[in-house]
Design an enzyme around this catalytic site. Structure first.
Site, PDB file in Angstrom:
ATOM      1  N   ASP A  11      10.274  -2.332   7.401  1.00  0.00           N
ATOM      2  CA  ASP A  11       9.664  -0.770   7.715  1.00  0.00           C
ATOM      3  C   ASP A  11       8.520  -0.694   8.460  1.00  0.00           C
ATOM      4  OD1 ASP A  11      12.001  -0.499   6.216  1.00  0.00           O
ATOM      5  OD2 ASP A  11      10.864   0.917   4.684  1.00  0.00           O
ATOM      6  N   ASP A  71       8.333  -8.283   8.404  1.00  0.00           N
ATOM      7  CA  ASP A  71       8.389  -7.150   7.833  1.00  0.00           C
ATOM      8  C   ASP A  71       9.629  -6.190   8.216  1.00  0.00           C
ATOM      9  OD1 ASP A  71       7.558  -4.849   5.851  1.00  0.00           O
ATOM     10  OD2 ASP A  71       6.543  -3.930   7.452  1.00  0.00           O
ATOM     11  N   HIS A  79      10.063  -3.637  -6.652  1.00  0.00           N
ATOM     12  CA  HIS A  79       9.076  -3.057  -7.657  1.00  0.00           C
ATOM     13  C   HIS A  79       8.124  -2.214  -7.236  1.00  0.00           C
ATOM     14  CE1 HIS A  79      10.603  -7.317  -9.223  1.00  0.00           C
ATOM     15  NE2 HIS A  79      11.036  -6.358 -10.069  1.00  0.00           N
ATOM     16  N   CYS A 113       6.469 -10.981  -6.799  1.00  0.00           N
ATOM     17  CA  CYS A 113       7.293 -10.992  -5.508  1.00  0.00           C
ATOM     18  C   CYS A 113       6.675 -10.036  -4.528  1.00  0.00           C
ATOM     19  CB  CYS A 113       8.835 -10.934  -5.968  1.00  0.00           C
ATOM     20  SG  CYS A 113       9.286  -9.479  -6.828  1.00  0.00           S
ATOM     21  N   CYS A 173      11.561  -7.374  -2.357  1.00  0.00           N
ATOM     22  CA  CYS A 173      10.686  -6.912  -3.631  1.00  0.00           C
ATOM     23  C   CYS A 173      10.973  -5.558  -3.965  1.00  0.00           C
ATOM     24  CB  CYS A 173       9.346  -7.135  -3.475  1.00  0.00           C
ATOM     25  SG  CYS A 173       8.471  -6.466  -5.067  1.00  0.00           S
ATOM     26  N   ASP A 232       3.040  -4.704   9.871  1.00  0.00           N
ATOM     27  CA  ASP A 232       2.407  -3.529  10.355  1.00  0.00           C
ATOM     28  C   ASP A 232       1.147  -3.195   9.336  1.00  0.00           C
ATOM     29  OD1 ASP A 232       4.341  -2.437   8.571  1.00  0.00           O
ATOM     30  OD2 ASP A 232       3.805  -0.536   8.968  1.00  0.00           O
ATOM     31  N   CYS A 286       4.277  -7.404 -10.326  1.00  0.00           N
ATOM     32  CA  CYS A 286       5.356  -8.364 -10.350  1.00  0.00           C
ATOM     33  C   CYS A 286       4.831  -9.493  -9.634  1.00  0.00           C
ATOM     34  CB  CYS A 286       6.618  -7.676  -9.668  1.00  0.00           C
ATOM     35  SG  CYS A 286       6.397  -7.403  -8.140  1.00  0.00           S
TER      36      CYS A 286
END
Length: 357
Positions: A13, A11, A97, A105, A95, A132, A103
């Site tokens: 952020d 990941d 969205h 994804c 992604c 996280d 969606c």
């Protein structure tokens, strides 16, 4: 990318960079801040054979609520920093969205990583999702790999690095025959707590010398046919110990492999060791007595020959002196001290040009 790679799906952020607590968007350069120890940890993980793939949800990216240009400046700076330090991501999967868009994804759905799964690129036993949020752990479950929930306080990058690269070097071997019943446990990264009982006091002392000078923990429980003699007890203990050491070493990645030691006590004891995967023993020691304590001196060479067979090592071992007790003790001490050098972890590379030991 070849098939079956060890891949870390990471990941962005809150895991690679700090996630702003107010708006959860890194949309300006002054909001860009790396998580502690992320770069040295990723470099070490790369050295350990892991490939890196970034997987991130960016709500409404490209809309008025999150213009693409606001995202690009700090993101590109982050990528430049990583690349300048040697951190390389094979892919950056995004992604854009909102959750309401439903969606295919958005994490934890599989849309972003579908190609990796369908192409057989993922080593499912040794790949991880790191993030996280609970959605990262759910993504891992959906991918049928393990997930690690990042937390800078309790599961930061230093701990993740340790968990993924430092494997417990322990082994237990149980060997049961008509002559002996043996259980040997070794922990190559712990010292002390040795508990050795073979029924032969002097032999117990010698095994303790190996563990103590080798810098590892040994628990050895032996019941043998000592009413006959000490042959089977000594031989089978050596076979079990060698097997336990070999299993604990695993693929031997990062170890020193070689060791050399001299002298010990007033004896000139010399030991050279190569954890080569090939059993060979050259032994040179002369004894004037048939026994020292309750151990037959003829069993000393037999112990080391049996040990080299199951440990699969090349061992040159010799000692000269005037006292048989000290000669034997010097052999076991020298071997332990030499083994300590050879099993020490010095890096992450396999110490062989052949690629296997």
């Amino acid at each position: 990318m070849s098939k079956q790679q060890k891949i870390l799906f990471i990941d962005r952020d809150g895991t690679l960079i700090v996630e702003p607590p107010v708006d959860f968007q890194v949309d300006r350069l002054d909001k860009l801040k790396l998580e502690p120890f992320v770069i040295p940890s990723l470099l070490s993980l790369q050295d350990a054979g892991y490939r890196l793939v970034m997987v991130t949800n960016q709500d409404g990216l490209g809309t008025d609520s999150y213009p693409q240009e606001d995202f690009d400046a700090p993101h590109n700076m982050m990528m430049e920093i990583f690349e300048s330090q040697g951190v390389k991501f094979d892919d950056v999967l995004i992604c854009p969205h909102f959750e309401k868009d439903n969606c295919s994804c958005r994490k934890p759905k599989l849309g972003l990583v579908k190609e990796y799964l369908q192409a057989g690129k993922v080593d499912f036993q040794n790949s991880f999702v790191i993030g996280d949020r609970q959605t990262d752990l759910q993504l891992a479950e959906n991918m049928a790999i393990r997930g690690i929930q990042y937390n800078p306080e309790t599961m930061g990058w230093k701990q993740i690095l340790k968990d993924l690269t430092v494997k417990a070097r322990v082994a237990e071997v149980v060997r049961t025959t008509k002559e002996t019943d043996i259980k040997v446990f070794v922990n190559l990264d712990e010292q002390g707590g040795n508990a050795i009982s073979t029924g032969l006091g002097f032999f117990d002392h010698m095994l303790d010398q190996i563990a103590t000078h080798g810098g590892f923990q040994m628990v050895c429980k032996v019941e043998g046919d000592l009413h006959i003699d000490d042959h089977h007890t000594v031989e089978d203990t050596a076979l079990a110990l060698g097997q336990a050491l070999k299993e604990a070493l695993g693929d031997k990645r990062g170890i020193g492999r070689f060791g050399f030691s001299l002298p010990m006590d007033e004896c000139l004891a010399q030991c050279a060791l190569d954890l080569s995967g090939r059993p060979y023993l050259k032994f040179d020691a002369q004894f004037s007595r048939e026994q020292v304590g309750d151990l037959s001196t003829e069993m000393v060479v037999h112990f080391f020959r049996s040990l080299t067979d199951t440990l699969a090592c090349t061992l040159h071992l010799s000692s000269a002196g005037n006292n048989d007790h000290h000669i034997i003790e010097s052999l076991f001490k020298a071997f332990g001290r030499t083994l300590r050098q050879a099993i020490k972890v010095e890096g992450t590379e396999l110490p062989s040009s052949k690629g296997v030991l």
